[in-house]
Design an enzyme around this catalytic site. Structure first.
Site, PDB file in Angstrom:
ATOM      1  N   CYS A 123       0.818  -1.214   0.000  1.00 22.59           N
ATOM      2  CA  CYS A 123       0.000   0.000   0.000  1.00 22.59           C
ATOM      3  C   CYS A 123       0.852   1.265   0.000  1.00 22.59           C
ATOM      4  O   CYS A 123       1.967   1.274   0.516  1.00 22.59           O
ATOM      5  CB  CYS A 123      -0.869   0.039   1.250  1.00 22.59           C
ATOM      6  SG  CYS A 123      -1.971  -1.354   1.407  1.00 22.59           S
ATOM      7  N   ARG A 142       5.415  -0.032  -6.051  1.00 22.72           N
ATOM      8  CA  ARG A 142       5.369  -0.843  -4.831  1.00 22.72           C
ATOM      9  C   ARG A 142       4.448  -2.048  -4.975  1.00 22.72           C
ATOM     10  O   ARG A 142       4.495  -2.966  -4.164  1.00 22.72           O
ATOM     11  CB  ARG A 142       4.874   0.019  -3.661  1.00 22.72           C
ATOM     12  CG  ARG A 142       5.837   1.125  -3.286  1.00 22.72           C
ATOM     13  CD  ARG A 142       5.161   2.155  -2.419  1.00 22.72           C
ATOM     14  NE  ARG A 142       4.774   1.637  -1.126  1.00 22.72           N
ATOM     15  CZ  ARG A 142       5.495   1.799  -0.018  1.00 22.72           C
ATOM     16  NH1 ARG A 142       6.606   2.458  -0.054  1.00 22.72           N
ATOM     17  NH2 ARG A 142       5.082   1.318   1.127  1.00 22.72           N
ATOM     18  N   TRP A 152      -2.867  -2.707  -1.529  1.00 21.25           N
ATOM     19  CA  TRP A 152      -2.453  -4.091  -1.762  1.00 21.25           C
ATOM     20  C   TRP A 152      -3.232  -4.906  -0.740  1.00 21.25           C
ATOM     21  O   TRP A 152      -3.007  -4.795   0.468  1.00 21.25           O
ATOM     22  CB  TRP A 152      -0.948  -4.220  -1.557  1.00 21.25           C
ATOM     23  CG  TRP A 152      -0.390  -5.560  -1.884  1.00 21.25           C
ATOM     24  CD1 TRP A 152      -0.030  -6.032  -3.119  1.00 21.25           C
ATOM     25  CD2 TRP A 152      -0.082  -6.611  -0.955  1.00 21.25           C
ATOM     26  NE1 TRP A 152       0.472  -7.305  -3.013  1.00 21.25           N
ATOM     27  CE2 TRP A 152       0.447  -7.688  -1.701  1.00 21.25           C
ATOM     28  CE3 TRP A 152      -0.204  -6.754   0.429  1.00 21.25           C
ATOM     29  CZ2 TRP A 152       0.856  -8.881  -1.120  1.00 21.25           C
ATOM     30  CZ3 TRP A 152       0.193  -7.945   1.006  1.00 21.25           C
ATOM     31  CH2 TRP A 152       0.717  -8.992   0.236  1.00 21.25           C
ATOM     32  N   ASN A 157      -2.015   2.369   5.733  1.00 17.37           N
ATOM     33  CA  ASN A 157      -1.043   1.304   5.414  1.00 17.37           C
ATOM     34  C   ASN A 157      -0.828   0.506   6.687  1.00 17.37           C
ATOM     35  O   ASN A 157      -0.746   1.081   7.774  1.00 17.37           O
ATOM     36  CB  ASN A 157       0.314   1.889   5.015  1.00 17.37           C
ATOM     37  CG  ASN A 157       0.324   2.389   3.590  1.00 17.37           C
ATOM     38  OD1 ASN A 157      -0.697   2.415   2.929  1.00 17.37           O
ATOM     39  ND2 ASN A 157       1.489   2.805   3.136  1.00 17.37           N
ATOM     40  N   GLY A 158      -0.692  -0.804   6.544  1.00 17.43           N
ATOM     41  CA  GLY A 158      -0.415  -1.636   7.715  1.00 17.43           C
ATOM     42  C   GLY A 158      -1.574  -2.567   8.006  1.00 17.43           C
ATOM     43  O   GLY A 158      -2.444  -2.791   7.163  1.00 17.43           O
ATOM     44  N   GLU A 217      17.944 -18.240  -5.706  1.00 12.58           N
ATOM     45  CA  GLU A 217      17.530 -16.931  -6.218  1.00 12.58           C
ATOM     46  C   GLU A 217      16.929 -17.085  -7.630  1.00 12.58           C
ATOM     47  O   GLU A 217      15.933 -16.443  -7.965  1.00 12.58           O
ATOM     48  CB  GLU A 217      18.729 -15.973  -6.217  1.00 12.58           C
ATOM     49  CG  GLU A 217      18.491 -14.615  -6.843  1.00 12.58           C
ATOM     50  CD  GLU A 217      17.331 -13.825  -6.237  1.00 12.58           C
ATOM     51  OE1 GLU A 217      16.774 -14.224  -5.210  1.00 12.58           O
ATOM     52  OE2 GLU A 217      16.963 -12.812  -6.851  1.00 12.58           O
ATOM     53  N   LYS A 222      13.215 -15.871  -8.797  1.00 11.11           N
ATOM     54  CA  LYS A 222      13.039 -14.906  -9.904  1.00 11.11           C
ATOM     55  C   LYS A 222      12.089 -15.470 -10.953  1.00 11.11           C
ATOM     56  O   LYS A 222      11.198 -14.787 -11.440  1.00 11.11           O
ATOM     57  CB  LYS A 222      14.419 -14.628 -10.505  1.00 11.11           C
ATOM     58  CG  LYS A 222      14.720 -13.257 -10.942  1.00 11.11           C
ATOM     59  CD  LYS A 222      15.135 -12.252  -9.904  1.00 11.11           C
ATOM     60  CE  LYS A 222      14.251 -12.097  -8.721  1.00 11.11           C
ATOM     61  NZ  LYS A 222      14.792 -11.280  -7.671  1.00 11.11           N
ATOM     62  N   GLU A 244       8.385 -15.608  -9.571  1.00 10.62           N
ATOM     63  CA  GLU A 244       7.651 -14.361  -9.313  1.00 10.62           C
ATOM     64  C   GLU A 244       7.222 -13.648 -10.584  1.00 10.62           C
ATOM     65  O   GLU A 244       6.164 -13.038 -10.609  1.00 10.62           O
ATOM     66  CB  GLU A 244       8.403 -13.428  -8.367  1.00 10.62           C
ATOM     67  CG  GLU A 244       9.664 -12.824  -8.894  1.00 10.62           C
ATOM     68  CD  GLU A 244      10.357 -11.920  -7.876  1.00 10.62           C
ATOM     69  OE1 GLU A 244       9.687 -11.141  -7.197  1.00 10.62           O
ATOM     70  OE2 GLU A 244      11.600 -11.996  -7.779  1.00 10.62           O
ATOM     71  N   HIS A 302      16.832 -37.527  -2.962  1.00  9.68           N
ATOM     72  CA  HIS A 302      16.267 -37.949  -1.676  1.00  9.68           C
ATOM     73  C   HIS A 302      14.764 -37.704  -1.623  1.00  9.68           C
ATOM     74  O   HIS A 302      14.213 -37.417  -0.570  1.00  9.68           O
ATOM     75  CB  HIS A 302      16.987 -37.237  -0.523  1.00  9.68           C
ATOM     76  CG  HIS A 302      18.436 -37.615  -0.440  1.00  9.68           C
ATOM     77  ND1 HIS A 302      18.870 -38.821   0.046  1.00  9.68           N
ATOM     78  CD2 HIS A 302      19.554 -36.961  -0.850  1.00  9.68           C
ATOM     79  CE1 HIS A 302      20.180 -38.898  -0.046  1.00  9.68           C
ATOM     80  NE2 HIS A 302      20.623 -37.775  -0.598  1.00  9.68           N
ATOM     81  N   LYS A 341       6.501  -4.285  -3.909  1.00 10.26           N
ATOM     82  CA  LYS A 341       7.936  -3.997  -3.892  1.00 10.26           C
ATOM     83  C   LYS A 341       8.460  -3.856  -2.462  1.00 10.26           C
ATOM     84  O   LYS A 341       9.541  -4.295  -2.154  1.00 10.26           O
ATOM     85  CB  LYS A 341       8.196  -2.696  -4.675  1.00 10.26           C
ATOM     86  CG  LYS A 341       9.649  -2.318  -4.789  1.00 10.26           C
ATOM     87  CD  LYS A 341      10.390  -3.271  -5.712  1.00 10.26           C
ATOM     88  CE  LYS A 341      11.875  -3.000  -5.778  1.00 10.26           C
ATOM     89  NZ  LYS A 341      12.619  -4.155  -6.280  1.00 10.26           N
TER      90      LYS A 341
HETATM   91  C1  F6R Z   1      12.124 -10.587  -5.010  1.00 14.38           C
HETATM   92  C2  F6R Z   1      12.101  -9.490  -4.063  1.00 14.38           C
HETATM   93  C3  F6R Z   1      11.767  -9.773  -2.658  1.00 14.38           C
HETATM   94  C4  F6R Z   1      12.575  -8.864  -1.703  1.00 14.38           C
HETATM   95  C5  F6R Z   1      12.077  -9.028  -0.261  1.00 14.38           C
HETATM   96  C6  F6R Z   1      12.902  -8.211   0.713  1.00 14.38           C
HETATM   97  O1  F6R Z   1      12.555 -10.191  -6.271  1.00 14.38           O
HETATM   98  O2  F6R Z   1      12.322  -8.354  -4.421  1.00 14.38           O
HETATM   99  O3  F6R Z   1      11.953 -11.111  -2.330  1.00 14.38           O
HETATM  100  O4  F6R Z   1      13.922  -9.184  -1.812  1.00 14.38           O
HETATM  101  O5  F6R Z   1      10.748  -8.651  -0.185  1.00 14.38           O
HETATM  102  O6  F6R Z   1      12.826  -6.862   0.403  1.00 14.38           O
HETATM  103  P1  F6R Z   1      13.871  -5.826   0.949  1.00 14.38           P
HETATM  104  O7  F6R Z   1      15.188  -6.154   0.331  1.00 14.38           O
HETATM  105  O8  F6R Z   1      13.352  -4.503   0.507  1.00 14.38           O
HETATM  106  O9  F6R Z   1      13.911  -5.985   2.435  1.00 14.38           O
END
Ligand code: F6R
Length: 607
Positions: free
Chosen positions: A2, A27, A75, A99-100, A480, A484, A487, A503, A602
């Protein structure tokens, strides 16, 4: 997640709110709305979907200039994404954006008794409590403070009262909220980028603060109702960072930013090919006598932490634990006086990482944060902070931030190794010389040819499931890579240490299942070849991400993506760029909303 923007001043509030909401779009959100004062009334417009839709609706409603209002991108947490659940929420007397999460909203709703609710949100409950308090006290500050006393959870609120025109009120607890002070008006926002175009001056609210903002002045009150003295800060962030240039997506642009981001970070944290943290950690004793290092982060940042664990254990010989912040904060970790905790966060606002940091601070453990956003809460509250210089990331999927986080972890490992004397200066210089090839040569080489990624993307885009395998740091790169791909392409994938697959999980491999093998560490080529044989003999289609010299891997793979030959101080970085491009081109092939994948935000400011 949000986003909040509010404005009161001489300029066109509708346009400013829409601008702010557009700046907050990165975001991640599912609906948007705003409330503005118009002819002694509050008018609200909302939409499910994009800010561009809201803009059309707002143009129809507000043909004349307006001067004050609040806006929000939502969100969904309580109640599905819909126009009804979109913010602002309220009554004929008061409208709020939030927000929250209000954890006790159900109890509070019951206590309100015979009140009708039109939405499923926790926010509407807060609005109705403020309304009730305001009707009782006729004092906006008292009504907000009284409400604050009832709430449990995290919240940043923007509030307007119908009979107090052109004034915005705010309340903050455990969720970011700033007040922007401009020449032509004042702002509130959950993220400075929402008003940076208009002013770089801001006031930071503390938890429990209530603010009253008119176009000329700002008053802040503590939770006990007493007026506080306030001080203004100036942002070092640049407002003009949001362009995509010639790229179709922010994600691709940000992957192409990687050599510069890494060069800038290298420039700020090394001197003569030796790590140099003197700007923020002037005293080397900080790195002495460390018992255990605890790395705490979420998502991609946690994966950077895993690479950090590899570097620190290999080079500085200090034991490292890595834990996702959402678990760490509620766990009972074994922490000793001489331990060091490292929090990694791009945004510096992730709720779980922040809570973990606060828990560590309470226990008086040395804390160091690796953060990309100056002025963020994690940066402000950490014992020490080291900034990654990736520049702002707009695409939801983190790319350049990951590579610079890994870079800082390498520098921290080298610094600790120097102080502990597990490496000599000459050895450290050697490692940093080889590392610097990553941004001068290797990543630019990978970026110069997208053909292998497009070929691999054709294979992946037809699939529902995929597996990643790797060993050592390649295993961490696989974690990672899997995140990627999931998502942004929505292909389900899992990452395994290559020896672990047999296993249990190997039962899922059937004719045509894609397995992406990551094999850049020379010492594992033969082992990886055997693991590839195992999955191939069960029908897997193998895409290998490997170094040019990995002949024995290339010859048995169905599709190959090569990265330049490198050492342990290069391969995790070049691999990162390669797996990001693989995810990007797969999502492109599948026509996904790459920069704003569904359900994602984000900056994850709720737990
Ligand atoms: C994936 C991604 C998330 C962030 C996670 C932590 O591409 O961006 O997994 O890495 O939400 O976010 P930060 O780094 O802002 O604490």
């Amino acid at each position: 997640m949000c986003g909040i923007i509010g404005y009161t001043g001489n300029d066109n509030a509708k346009e400013i709110l829409l601008d702010g909401l557009s700046a907050l779009e990165y975001r991640g959100y599912d609906s948007a709305g705003m409330s503005l004062f118009k002819n002694n009334d509050i008018i609200t417009v909302k939409t499910q979907g994009r800010v561009s839709e809201l803009s059309k609706k707002a143009s129809a409603q507000f043909s004349e200039k307006t001067f004050c209002g609040i806006g929000h991108t939502r969100w969904a947490t309580h109640g599905k994404p819909s126009e009804t659940n979109a913010h602002p929420h309220g009554t004929e007397n008061v409208m709020i954006v939030h927000n929250g999460i209000i954890e006790n909203y159900k109890e509070l709703k019951n206590e309100l008794g015979n009140v009708n609710f039109y939405s499923d949100t926790d926010t509407e409950v807060v609005a109705k409590i403020i309304d009730k308090e305001y009707r009782k006290t006729r004092d906006p500050i008292k009504s907000i403070i009284n409400t604050h006393r009832l709430l449990k959870g995290s919240y940043a609120l923007g509030i307007i009262f119908a009979d107090i025109p052109d004034t915005v009120f705010a309340l903050k607890k455990d969720s970011p909220l700033l007040i922007g002070t401009g020449k032509n008006g004042m702002f509130i926002a959950s993220d400075i980028s929402a008003f940076l175009k208009y002013t770089d001056r801001y006031i930071r609210l503390s938890d429990g603060d209530t603010a009253m903002i008119t176009k000329e002045c700002v008053c802040v009150f503590a939770a006990d109702g007493n007026k506080k003295t306030i001080s203004e800060e100036r942002s070092v962030k640049n407002a003009d960072v949001t362009g995509k240039g010639n790229f179709n997506h922010f994600m691709l642009k940000e992957i192409f930013d990687e050599p510069d981001a890494m060069r800038n970070t290298f420039g700020s944290l090394t001197k003569d090919f030796l790590p140099d943290f003197s700007a923020t950690i002037p005293d080397d004793s900080f790195f002495e006598d460390i018992g255990t290092i605890h790395i705490v982060a979420c998502g991609t940042a946690l994966h950077a932490g895993l690479q950090g664990k590899y570097f620190i254990e290999k080079l500085a010989k200090i034991p490292v634990t890595t834990e996702t912040a959402g678990e760490f904060r509620y766990s009972d970790p074994i922490l000793r006086e001489n331990d060091l905790a490292i929090i990694i966060s791009q945004s510096g606002e992730t709720a779980d990482s922040l809570a973990a940091l606060r828990m560590l601070n309470k226990k008086h453990i040395r804390t160091l944060s690796v953060v990309n956003t100056p002025g963020s809460t994690i940066a402000e509250e950490s014992g020490k902070v080291v900034f990654t210089l990736a520049g702002q990331e707009i695409a939801v999927a983190s790319t350049k931030a990951y590579n610079v986080q890994c870079e800082v972890m390498l520098f921290l490992a080298l610094k600790t190794a120097l102080v502990k004397k597990t490496l000599t200066s000459a050895e450290v210089k050697n490692i940093l010389h080889s590392f610097s090839r990553v941004f001068t040569d290797s990543i630019p080489t990978i970026l110069s040819n997208n053909t292998p990624f497009r070929k691999a993307a054709e294979i992946l885009s037809g699939c529902k499931n995929a597996f990643f395998i790797g060993r050592g740091y390649d295993n961490y790169s696989g974690q990672e890579a899997s995140l990627k791909l999931k998502e942004i392409s929505y292909i389900h994938s899992e990452a395994y240490a290559a020896g672990e697959l047999k296993h249990g999980t190997i039962s899922l491999i059937e004719e045509g299942t894609p397995v992406i093998s990551i094999a850049t560490d020379k010492k594992f080529y033969e082992k990886m070849r055997s693991n590839i044989e195992e999955v191939k003999s069960r029908g897997a289609v193998v895409i290998s991400v490997c170094c040019e010299n990995a002949q024995i891997i290339k010859e048995i793979s169905d599709c190959v993506i090569t990265v330049p030959n490198g050492t342990f101080a290069e391969n995790p970085f070049t691999t990162a760029t390669a797996i990001q491009l693989l995810a990007y081109y797969t999502a492109l092939e599948m026509n996904r909303d790459i920069d704003k994948p569904r359900n994602l935000a984000k900056s994850v400011t709720v737990e």
